[in-house]
Design a protein around this motif. Structure first.
Motif, PDB file in Angstrom:
ATOM      1  N   ASP A 166      10.550  86.706  67.571  1.00  0.00           N
ATOM      2  CA  ASP A 166      11.121  87.714  68.456  1.00  0.00           C
ATOM      3  C   ASP A 166      11.469  88.958  67.651  1.00  0.00           C
ATOM      4  O   ASP A 166      11.007  89.137  66.520  1.00  0.00           O
ATOM      5  CB  ASP A 166      12.345  87.162  69.181  1.00  0.00           C
ATOM      6  CG  ASP A 166      13.420  86.673  68.201  1.00  0.00           C
ATOM      7  OD1 ASP A 166      13.278  86.916  66.980  1.00  0.00           O
ATOM      8  OD2 ASP A 166      14.402  86.057  68.656  1.00  0.00           O
ATOM      9  N   GLU A 167      12.296  89.818  68.213  1.00  0.00           N
ATOM     10  CA  GLU A 167      12.652  91.060  67.544  1.00  0.00           C
ATOM     11  C   GLU A 167      13.437  90.807  66.253  1.00  0.00           C
ATOM     12  O   GLU A 167      13.296  91.556  65.279  1.00  0.00           O
ATOM     13  CB  GLU A 167      13.486  91.935  68.490  1.00  0.00           C
ATOM     14  CG  GLU A 167      13.929  93.269  67.901  1.00  0.00           C
ATOM     15  CD  GLU A 167      12.766  94.174  67.499  1.00  0.00           C
ATOM     16  OE1 GLU A 167      12.972  95.070  66.670  1.00  0.00           O
ATOM     17  OE2 GLU A 167      11.652  93.986  68.029  1.00  0.00           O
ATOM     18  N   VAL A 168      14.241  89.762  66.238  1.00  0.00           N
ATOM     19  CA  VAL A 168      14.992  89.420  65.025  1.00  0.00           C
ATOM     20  C   VAL A 168      14.029  89.088  63.890  1.00  0.00           C
ATOM     21  O   VAL A 168      14.211  89.526  62.739  1.00  0.00           O
ATOM     22  CB  VAL A 168      15.934  88.227  65.293  1.00  0.00           C
ATOM     23  CG1 VAL A 168      16.553  87.716  63.997  1.00  0.00           C
ATOM     24  CG2 VAL A 168      17.028  88.625  66.269  1.00  0.00           C
ATOM     25  N   VAL A 169      13.000  88.330  64.212  1.00  0.00           N
ATOM     26  CA  VAL A 169      11.987  87.980  63.204  1.00  0.00           C
ATOM     27  C   VAL A 169      11.246  89.226  62.739  1.00  0.00           C
ATOM     28  O   VAL A 169      11.052  89.451  61.537  1.00  0.00           O
ATOM     29  CB  VAL A 169      11.001  86.951  63.777  1.00  0.00           C
ATOM     30  CG1 VAL A 169       9.858  86.700  62.803  1.00  0.00           C
ATOM     31  CG2 VAL A 169      11.720  85.649  64.099  1.00  0.00           C
ATOM     32  N   ARG A 170      10.827  90.037  63.683  1.00  0.00           N
ATOM     33  CA  ARG A 170      10.067  91.241  63.330  1.00  0.00           C
ATOM     34  C   ARG A 170      10.877  92.149  62.414  1.00  0.00           C
ATOM     35  O   ARG A 170      10.359  92.688  61.436  1.00  0.00           O
ATOM     36  CB  ARG A 170       9.671  92.005  64.596  1.00  0.00           C
ATOM     37  CG  ARG A 170       8.720  93.175  64.329  1.00  0.00           C
ATOM     38  CD  ARG A 170       8.756  94.189  65.448  1.00  0.00           C
ATOM     39  NE  ARG A 170      10.063  94.823  65.560  1.00  0.00           N
ATOM     40  CZ  ARG A 170      10.488  95.783  64.737  1.00  0.00           C
ATOM     41  NH1 ARG A 170       9.723  96.214  63.759  1.00  0.00           N
ATOM     42  NH2 ARG A 170      11.683  96.307  64.908  1.00  0.00           N
ATOM     43  N   GLN A 171      12.165  92.305  62.737  1.00  0.00           N
ATOM     44  CA  GLN A 171      12.993  93.186  61.919  1.00  0.00           C
ATOM     45  C   GLN A 171      13.114  92.672  60.487  1.00  0.00           C
ATOM     46  O   GLN A 171      13.056  93.450  59.525  1.00  0.00           O
ATOM     47  CB  GLN A 171      14.387  93.331  62.530  1.00  0.00           C
ATOM     48  CG  GLN A 171      15.261  94.319  61.755  1.00  0.00           C
ATOM     49  CD  GLN A 171      16.691  94.326  62.214  1.00  0.00           C
ATOM     50  OE1 GLN A 171      17.234  93.289  62.576  1.00  0.00           O
ATOM     51  NE2 GLN A 171      17.314  95.500  62.203  1.00  0.00           N
ATOM     52  N   GLN A 172      13.270  91.363  60.332  1.00  0.00           N
ATOM     53  CA  GLN A 172      13.394  90.818  58.979  1.00  0.00           C
ATOM     54  C   GLN A 172      12.108  90.996  58.185  1.00  0.00           C
ATOM     55  O   GLN A 172      12.146  91.310  56.984  1.00  0.00           O
ATOM     56  CB  GLN A 172      13.806  89.351  59.047  1.00  0.00           C
ATOM     57  CG  GLN A 172      15.236  89.177  59.526  1.00  0.00           C
ATOM     58  CD  GLN A 172      15.667  87.732  59.567  1.00  0.00           C
ATOM     59  OE1 GLN A 172      15.793  87.085  58.535  1.00  0.00           O
ATOM     60  NE2 GLN A 172      15.898  87.215  60.765  1.00  0.00           N
ATOM     61  N   LEU A 173      10.977  90.807  58.822  1.00  0.00           N
ATOM     62  CA  LEU A 173       9.706  91.026  58.133  1.00  0.00           C
ATOM     63  C   LEU A 173       9.532  92.503  57.781  1.00  0.00           C
ATOM     64  O   LEU A 173       9.060  92.851  56.691  1.00  0.00           O
ATOM     65  CB  LEU A 173       8.548  90.541  58.995  1.00  0.00           C
ATOM     66  CG  LEU A 173       8.464  89.027  59.198  1.00  0.00           C
ATOM     67  CD1 LEU A 173       7.382  88.692  60.224  1.00  0.00           C
ATOM     68  CD2 LEU A 173       8.163  88.315  57.881  1.00  0.00           C
TER      69      LEU A 173
END
Length: 279
Positions: A98-105
């Motif tokens: 989700d967006e949390v994953v995308r932001q961390q990457l």
């Protein structure tokens, strides 16, 4: 880079927990420092002029080159880049990204990649160094935090590839902190997935000291642990990964049995499977 007096240093994530102390430590050691963070400002340094912080969203590919160029111009060159900016957050591997994953990457991997690429011409000209702040979770992944572990392991892979490409002219080091008390853990704790009892806390001063060691060693070290326990854990993860997995599983089982994750919706699937397998 046996010393830091007069060295020109760029620190990303300069307004955060590590960043502020890094700016202060490099300045105290005689380096000239410029920081980068989302908001422009100044990092206060006791007894000395504050460190200027340039505002930049490091996830914006169009903004990074200009910001790095401005920092290099302000410093008159670049001897050291510390890729310190990072974010965390809960992210079970079983759920779709989700967006949390995308932001961390974006922040933990791609921002460091594009910042390094923009800084490399200046670093090569100075025969400088780049230090990446990874995490012990790059080698010892934990459940329910897949995005952070994946992004940091990918960051290590990037550093390894970069070393092969530029290592004759630019030193490349990776530092592996464990858990340090900072706002990066807030969202994980709010989701009921605190690292309490899983990772042993360590002081931020130890992480800063490890980064300074990487910056000043006669030869740029490949990998730098921040504690003696960290060196042991890194060796275990590399040379006995199955044994390392057993330690993680045992720790998780202890937390599950204690009910530490009962109030965490993101852990529901793991809890159900654990109880099915032991019931």
């Amino acid at each position: 880079m046996s010393g830091l007096t007069g060295r020109r240093v760029l620190v990303t994530g300069a307004s955060g927990t590590f960043g502020r102390q890094l700016c202060a430590a490099f300045t105290a050691a005689g380096a000239r420092v410029v920081g980068v963070d989302r908001q422009a400002g100044t990092v206060d340094v006791e007894g000395q002029q504050g460190v200027p912080v340039l505002g930049c969203d490091l996830t914006d590919p169009t903004a990074v080159p200009a910001t790095v160029a401005a920092a290099v111009q302000r410093l008159g060159g670049l001897d050291l880049l510390v890729n310190n900016a990072g974010v965390g957050g809960p992210a079970p591997a079983e759920l779709a990204p989700d967006e949390v994953v995308r932001q961390q990457l974006e922040v933990n991997l791609l921002a460091a990649w594009r910042t390094t690429a923009a800084a490399l011409p200046a670093l090569e000209a100075a025969r400088g160094r780049v230090v990446f702040v990874a995490s012990r979770m790059a080698l010892l992944p934990l459940p329910l935090a897949a995005a952070y572990g994946v992004s940091k392991r990918a960051l290590v892979a990037y550093a390894d590839a970069l070393r092969h490409e530029v290592g004759t002219h630019v030193g490349v080091s990776v530092v592996y902190p464990s858990m340090v008390a900072s706002p990066i853990h807030d969202s994980t704790a709010e989701a009921g997935l605190s690292l309490r009892g899983v990772s042993r806390p360590e002081p931020v001063e130890g992480v800063v000291a490890a980064i300074l060691r990487a910056a000043t060693a006669r030869r740029a070290p490949r990998d730098v642990a921040t504690t003696r326990r960290g060196r042991l854990e890194l060796a275990l993860a590399r040379h006995a990964p199955a044994l390392a997995d057993r330690f993680v599983r045992r720790t998780v089982a202890t937390r599950v049995a204690a009910g530490d994750l009962d109030a965490a919706p993101l852990a529901a699937g793991m809890l159900r499977r654990h109880r099915d397998s032991t019931g």
